[in-house]
Design a protein around this motif. Sequence first.
Motif, PDB file in Angstrom:
ATOM      1  N   SER A   9       0.849  -1.200   0.000  1.00 29.83           N
ATOM      2  CA  SER A   9       0.000   0.000   0.000  1.00 29.83           C
ATOM      3  C   SER A   9       0.879   1.242   0.000  1.00 29.83           C
ATOM      4  CB  SER A   9      -0.919   0.015   1.228  1.00 29.83           C
ATOM      5  OG  SER A   9      -1.816  -1.068   1.195  1.00 29.83           O
ATOM      6  N   ILE A  10       0.616   2.140  -0.945  1.00 25.64           N
ATOM      7  CA  ILE A  10       1.364   3.388  -1.063  1.00 25.64           C
ATOM      8  C   ILE A  10       0.420   4.537  -0.722  1.00 25.64           C
ATOM      9  CG2 ILE A  10       2.715   4.872  -2.588  1.00 25.64           C
ATOM     10  CD1 ILE A  10       3.364   2.410  -4.273  1.00 25.64           C
ATOM     11  N   HIS A  11       0.649   5.168   0.432  1.00 30.66           N
ATOM     12  CA  HIS A  11      -0.175   6.287   0.883  1.00 30.66           C
ATOM     13  C   HIS A  11       0.539   7.601   0.525  1.00 30.66           C
ATOM     14  CE1 HIS A  11      -2.772   3.635   3.370  1.00 30.66           C
ATOM     15  NE2 HIS A  11      -1.669   2.915   3.454  1.00 30.66           N
ATOM     16  N   VAL A  12      -0.109   8.416  -0.280  1.00 37.16           N
ATOM     17  CA  VAL A  12       0.511   9.628  -0.813  1.00 37.16           C
ATOM     18  C   VAL A  12      -0.160  10.872  -0.230  1.00 37.16           C
ATOM     19  CG1 VAL A  12       0.896  10.998  -2.899  1.00 37.16           C
ATOM     20  CG2 VAL A  12       1.229   8.519  -2.952  1.00 37.16           C
ATOM     21  N   GLU A  13       0.649  11.857   0.131  1.00 36.18           N
ATOM     22  CA  GLU A  13       0.128  13.176   0.495  1.00 36.18           C
ATOM     23  C   GLU A  13       0.728  14.196  -0.466  1.00 36.18           C
ATOM     24  OE1 GLU A  13       0.122  16.535   4.072  1.00 36.18           O
ATOM     25  OE2 GLU A  13       0.939  14.540   4.458  1.00 36.18           O
ATOM     26  N   GLU A  14      -0.119  14.827  -1.246  1.00 32.86           N
ATOM     27  CA  GLU A  14       0.340  15.792  -2.240  1.00 32.86           C
ATOM     28  C   GLU A  14       0.276  17.213  -1.680  1.00 32.86           C
ATOM     29  OE1 GLU A  14      -1.249  13.519  -6.252  1.00 32.86           O
ATOM     30  OE2 GLU A  14      -2.625  14.757  -5.109  1.00 32.86           O
ATOM     31  N   TYR A  15       1.038  18.103  -2.314  1.00 31.16           N
ATOM     32  CA  TYR A  15       0.938  19.513  -1.941  1.00 31.16           C
ATOM     33  C   TYR A  15      -0.442  20.031  -2.331  1.00 31.16           C
ATOM     34  CZ  TYR A  15       5.923  19.810  -0.881  1.00 31.16           C
ATOM     35  OH  TYR A  15       7.160  19.635  -0.307  1.00 31.16           O
ATOM     36  N   VAL A  16      -0.958  20.944  -1.540  1.00 36.45           N
ATOM     37  CA  VAL A  16      -2.312  21.455  -1.744  1.00 36.45           C
ATOM     38  C   VAL A  16      -2.347  22.438  -2.910  1.00 36.45           C
ATOM     39  CG1 VAL A  16      -4.187  22.768  -0.674  1.00 36.45           C
ATOM     40  CG2 VAL A  16      -2.840  21.154   0.698  1.00 36.45           C
ATOM     41  N   ARG A  17      -3.391  22.348  -3.730  1.00 35.74           N
ATOM     42  CA  ARG A  17      -3.574  23.313  -4.803  1.00 35.74           C
ATOM     43  C   ARG A  17      -4.086  24.625  -4.199  1.00 35.74           C
ATOM     44  NH1 ARG A  17      -8.480  22.124  -8.107  1.00 35.74           N
ATOM     45  NH2 ARG A  17      -9.367  23.342  -6.431  1.00 35.74           N
ATOM     46  N   VAL A  18      -3.437  25.726  -4.534  1.00 34.15           N
ATOM     47  CA  VAL A  18      -3.828  27.028  -3.988  1.00 34.15           C
ATOM     48  C   VAL A  18      -4.399  27.953  -5.052  1.00 34.15           C
ATOM     49  CG1 VAL A  18      -2.196  26.930  -2.069  1.00 34.15           C
ATOM     50  CG2 VAL A  18      -1.465  27.908  -4.252  1.00 34.15           C
ATOM     51  N   GLY A  19      -4.348  27.560  -6.311  1.00 29.99           N
ATOM     52  CA  GLY A  19      -4.887  28.425  -7.352  1.00 29.99           C
ATOM     53  C   GLY A  19      -4.598  27.904  -8.738  1.00 29.99           C
ATOM     54  N   TYR A  20      -4.751  28.823  -9.716  1.00 26.62           N
ATOM     55  CA  TYR A  20      -4.516  28.486 -11.118  1.00 26.62           C
ATOM     56  C   TYR A  20      -3.649  29.579 -11.743  1.00 26.62           C
ATOM     57  CZ  TYR A  20      -8.692  25.700 -10.137  1.00 26.62           C
ATOM     58  OH  TYR A  20      -9.604  24.842  -9.575  1.00 26.62           O
ATOM     59  N   VAL A  21      -2.721  29.169 -12.579  1.00 24.74           N
ATOM     60  CA  VAL A  21      -1.871  30.117 -13.300  1.00 24.74           C
ATOM     61  C   VAL A  21      -2.414  30.285 -14.711  1.00 24.74           C
ATOM     62  CG1 VAL A  21       0.425  30.502 -14.267  1.00 24.74           C
ATOM     63  CG2 VAL A  21       0.191  29.626 -11.948  1.00 24.74           C
ATOM     64  N   LYS A  22      -2.578  31.547 -15.121  1.00 23.09           N
ATOM     65  CA  LYS A  22      -3.102  31.813 -16.462  1.00 23.09           C
ATOM     66  C   LYS A  22      -1.959  31.963 -17.442  1.00 23.09           C
ATOM     67  CE  LYS A  22      -6.157  34.880 -19.090  1.00 23.09           C
ATOM     68  NZ  LYS A  22      -7.002  36.093 -19.054  1.00 23.09           N
ATOM     69  N   ASP A  23      -2.063  31.253 -18.561  1.00 22.94           N
ATOM     70  CA  ASP A  23      -1.084  31.341 -19.645  1.00 22.94           C
ATOM     71  C   ASP A  23      -1.865  31.579 -20.930  1.00 22.94           C
ATOM     72  OD1 ASP A  23       1.071  31.248 -21.306  1.00 22.94           O
ATOM     73  OD2 ASP A  23       1.361  29.080 -21.158  1.00 22.94           O
ATOM     74  N   GLU A  24      -1.970  32.852 -21.299  1.00 23.02           N
ATOM     75  CA  GLU A  24      -2.798  33.277 -22.432  1.00 23.02           C
ATOM     76  C   GLU A  24      -4.248  32.838 -22.198  1.00 23.02           C
ATOM     77  OE1 GLU A  24      -1.041  32.063 -26.093  1.00 23.02           O
ATOM     78  OE2 GLU A  24       0.703  33.376 -25.854  1.00 23.02           O
ATOM     79  N   TYR A  25      -4.738  31.834 -22.925  1.00 22.48           N
ATOM     80  CA  TYR A  25      -6.130  31.441 -22.787  1.00 22.48           C
ATOM     81  C   TYR A  25      -6.284  30.111 -22.051  1.00 22.48           C
ATOM     82  CZ  TYR A  25      -6.564  35.007 -26.379  1.00 22.48           C
ATOM     83  OH  TYR A  25      -6.493  36.197 -27.081  1.00 22.48           O
ATOM     84  N   GLU A  26      -5.227  29.665 -21.427  1.00 19.14           N
ATOM     85  CA  GLU A  26      -5.266  28.388 -20.723  1.00 19.14           C
ATOM     86  C   GLU A  26      -4.855  28.579 -19.264  1.00 19.14           C
ATOM     87  OE1 GLU A  26      -4.172  25.588 -24.583  1.00 19.14           O
ATOM     88  OE2 GLU A  26      -2.604  26.150 -23.141  1.00 19.14           O
ATOM     89  N   TYR A  27      -5.249  27.608 -18.448  1.00 18.55           N
ATOM     90  CA  TYR A  27      -4.975  27.682 -17.018  1.00 18.55           C
ATOM     91  C   TYR A  27      -4.355  26.370 -16.551  1.00 18.55           C
ATOM     92  CZ  TYR A  27      -8.259  31.602 -17.331  1.00 18.55           C
ATOM     93  OH  TYR A  27      -8.894  32.767 -17.683  1.00 18.55           O
ATOM     94  N   TYR A  28      -3.489  26.491 -15.530  1.00 19.39           N
ATOM     95  CA  TYR A  28      -2.840  25.322 -14.968  1.00 19.39           C
ATOM     96  C   TYR A  28      -2.912  25.400 -13.443  1.00 19.39           C
ATOM     97  CZ  TYR A  28      -0.864  25.117 -19.673  1.00 19.39           C
ATOM     98  OH  TYR A  28      -0.709  25.086 -21.035  1.00 19.39           O
ATOM     99  N   PRO A  29      -3.186  24.288 -12.773  1.00 17.77           N
ATOM    100  CA  PRO A  29      -3.198  24.297 -11.309  1.00 17.77           C
ATOM    101  C   PRO A  29      -1.808  24.627 -10.761  1.00 17.77           C
ATOM    102  CG  PRO A  29      -4.232  22.308 -12.171  1.00 17.77           C
ATOM    103  CD  PRO A  29      -3.548  22.962 -13.323  1.00 17.77           C
ATOM    104  N   ILE A  30      -1.784  25.340  -9.634  1.00 19.08           N
ATOM    105  CA  ILE A  30      -0.526  25.637  -8.961  1.00 19.08           C
ATOM    106  C   ILE A  30      -0.645  25.192  -7.514  1.00 19.08           C
ATOM    107  CG2 ILE A  30      -1.253  28.022  -8.477  1.00 19.08           C
ATOM    108  CD1 ILE A  30       1.731  28.775  -8.601  1.00 19.08           C
TER     109      ILE A  30
END
Length: 268
Positions: free
Chosen positions: A112-133
């Motif tokens: 069993s692999i238990h993972v804790e990821e960093y929390v998403r705090v927002g989105y970065v805008k790149d022209e007309y697209e967005y990416y989670p940060i």
Amino acid sequence: MAQKKIISIEDRIPKLKETKRKKANRKLIIYLTIFFLLILAIIYLQSPLSNIRDIEVKHNDFVSDEEILTLSELSGEENFWKIKLSEIEEKILKNPVIKEVHVERNFYNTISIHVEEYVRVGYVKDEYEYYPILENGQVLTDQKIQKPGSDAPVFIGWDNPVYLTEITGELKKIPIEISALISEIHWIPEDGNPYKVRLYMVNGNEVIASIRNFSEKMKVYPSIAANLDPEQKGILHMDVGAYFEPYKNDGDDIEENSGDPQSIEEVE
């Protein structure tokens, strides 16, 4: 007086021999049992029965199961008891999205692999697209989003990863209910002040703040906003001190603002 019954040594010898024989038999059975168990253990460890039967990944959202399995370098053909769990954890932690990981053995031959990821705090805008940060400043460029959710602010103009990492770290420190009040976060550095930011709030106001004391200032934002006229929109300056500068007309840019500043330092 009654006479004691005397048992001769000849009568006692058979009983002594029988007792010794039973003890010897018990020891032999124990030794044979241990021997066969060791043989079975060796056979088990050398056979495919001791291989990993299943690998399960839990609590991951941004990193796929396949990517985590690739990082772990587990194929399922490894011996369940010979793998080193700490080494697997170190391999998985190479992914910058993963904050912590715990690998454990479970019945039956399941890893069993238990993972804790960093929390998403927002989105970065790149022209007309967005990416989670994430809270560590990591932009998930492989997870393009056409329209960001309203649960987190959009970062615009952040072309310097150093300051982007600082602001995301500060944003993580404030309560979610406060960050949800922020619609956009713009980086507007000036000569001598690369920490200046402008926030567009969901209520139509703007906030001028500094990255350096961002979390500290934003924690008191609700109490300050509660003292403002909800019908009057403007810019709330919170980088140095705190004062409200109303728009001449709702929606005017800061450069065109000619309203009279209202000091609100007493509510800090």
